[in-house]
Design a protein around this motif. Structure first.
Motif, mmCIF file in Angstrom:
data_model
loop_
_atom_site.group_PDB
_atom_site.id
_atom_site.type_symbol
_atom_site.label_atom_id
_atom_site.label_comp_id
_atom_site.label_asym_id
_atom_site.label_seq_id
_atom_site.Cartn_x
_atom_site.Cartn_y
_atom_site.Cartn_z
ATOM 1 N N ALA A 1 77.962 -68.879 -12.280
ATOM 2 C CA ALA A 1 77.833 -68.392 -11.069
ATOM 3 C C ALA A 1 77.904 -66.781 -10.877
ATOM 4 O O ALA A 1 77.044 -66.288 -10.127
ATOM 5 N N VAL A 2 79.017 -66.472 -11.632
ATOM 6 C CA VAL A 2 79.066 -64.951 -11.631
ATOM 7 C C VAL A 2 77.992 -64.125 -12.225
ATOM 8 O O VAL A 2 77.593 -63.254 -11.843
ATOM 9 N N GLY A 3 77.460 -64.567 -13.380
ATOM 10 C CA GLY A 3 76.424 -63.899 -14.069
ATOM 11 C C GLY A 3 74.896 -64.087 -12.987
ATOM 12 O O GLY A 3 74.443 -63.076 -12.958
ATOM 13 N N TRP A 4 74.809 -65.248 -12.426
ATOM 14 C CA TRP A 4 73.786 -65.300 -11.535
ATOM 15 C C TRP A 4 74.063 -64.395 -10.212
ATOM 16 O O TRP A 4 73.096 -63.505 -9.867
ATOM 17 N N VAL A 5 75.243 -64.085 -9.678
ATOM 18 C CA VAL A 5 75.472 -63.394 -8.546
ATOM 19 C C VAL A 5 75.312 -61.878 -8.978
ATOM 20 O O VAL A 5 74.657 -61.081 -8.461
ATOM 21 N N LEU A 6 75.724 -61.549 -10.250
ATOM 22 C CA LEU A 6 75.423 -59.986 -10.534
ATOM 23 C C LEU A 6 74.028 -59.805 -10.955
ATOM 24 O O LEU A 6 73.626 -58.718 -10.541
ATOM 25 N N GLU A 7 73.276 -60.611 -11.395
ATOM 26 C CA GLU A 7 71.827 -60.502 -11.398
ATOM 27 C C GLU A 7 71.290 -60.303 -9.978
ATOM 28 O O GLU A 7 70.145 -59.528 -9.867
ATOM 29 N N PHE A 8 71.641 -61.222 -9.108
ATOM 30 C CA PHE A 8 70.976 -61.255 -7.753
ATOM 31 C C PHE A 8 71.212 -59.852 -7.004
ATOM 32 O O PHE A 8 70.272 -59.420 -6.259
ATOM 33 N N THR A 9 72.191 -59.275 -7.235
ATOM 34 C CA THR A 9 72.707 -58.108 -6.458
ATOM 35 C C THR A 9 72.206 -56.876 -7.389
ATOM 36 O O THR A 9 72.848 -55.876 -6.602
#
Length: 212
Positions: A108-116
């Motif tokens: 989840a953290v990796g996905w959020v960082l990529e998305f933002t």
């Protein structure tokens, strides 16, 4: 570090307070500290963040330590309910849940960082300035994760039924159950190892009496 400092205090409290109460009492403190950290303004003095992180760690340490203090009580209760001590099964489920939670959190953290729009520094490059969206992504990820997961833990711990009185009674019931199992087993073996009266004699012929 905070966990090591808190450990003697928590173990002393166990003798006076229900374990689940110790577990969930520190959770609101951690949630409140994380809310302040998430919305703490950038570009201001930094030391209050370290203080808030210490407050967060106190509540987290209580939850982490009490999990392992409460675990033997759950195993004892399971032995009473199931008639066998399945500590390995309980431990396996606990480790599985913790591993899955860690894996999902990392994803989840990796996905959020990529998305933002988080900027990855390449090898040899200086640290890159992150866009405002990435900074807020990090803040909100920490906030939502802590509020949701620790809030759920607080709610479940409120319904935990193995209080101090129940644990003391559980110890007595467990001793009786173990004594009963050890008593019944030899009697059961002795019963199957013995013969019914007349069973041996019925299969044998009486010797012929001499005729006079």
């Amino acid at each position: 570090m905070v966990t090591l400092v808190m450990l003697p205090v928590l173990l002393r409290l166990v003798d006076r307070v229900d374990k689940n109460v110790i577990y969930y009492t520190g959770i609101p403190l951690s949630i409140l500290a994380m809310i302040v950290i998430a919305f703490y303004p950038s570009g201001t003095i930094v030391w209050p963040v370290y203080v808030l992180a210490g407050i967060f760690a106190i509540g987290l340490a209580a939850a982490q330590v009490m999990i392992w203090v409460m675990f033997p009580d759950v195993v004892d209760d399971g032995e009473i309910a199931q008639g066998a001590r399945n500590a390995g099964s309980f431990s396996g489920v606990m480790v599985l849940v913790r591993t899955m939670a860690s894996a999902l959190a990392t994803f989840a953290v990796g996905w959020v960082l990529e998305f933002t729009g988080y900027q990855h520094a390449r090898h040899g490059e200086a640290r890159l300035a992150q866009p405002e969206s990435a900074l807020w992504g990090i803040r909100l990820t920490m906030l939502i994760t802590v509020v949701v997961l620790m809030g759920l833990a607080w709610f479940l711990a409120r319904g935990y039924t193995l209080n101090r009185a129940r644990v003391l009674q559980l110890s007595v019931d467990l001793e009786r159950a173990r004594a009963a199992r050890h008593t019944v087993a030899p009697e059961h073996a002795a019963h199957h190892g013995s013969h019914e009266p007349g069973e041996h004699e019925a299969g044998e012929h009486e010797p012929d009496q001499p005729h006079i």
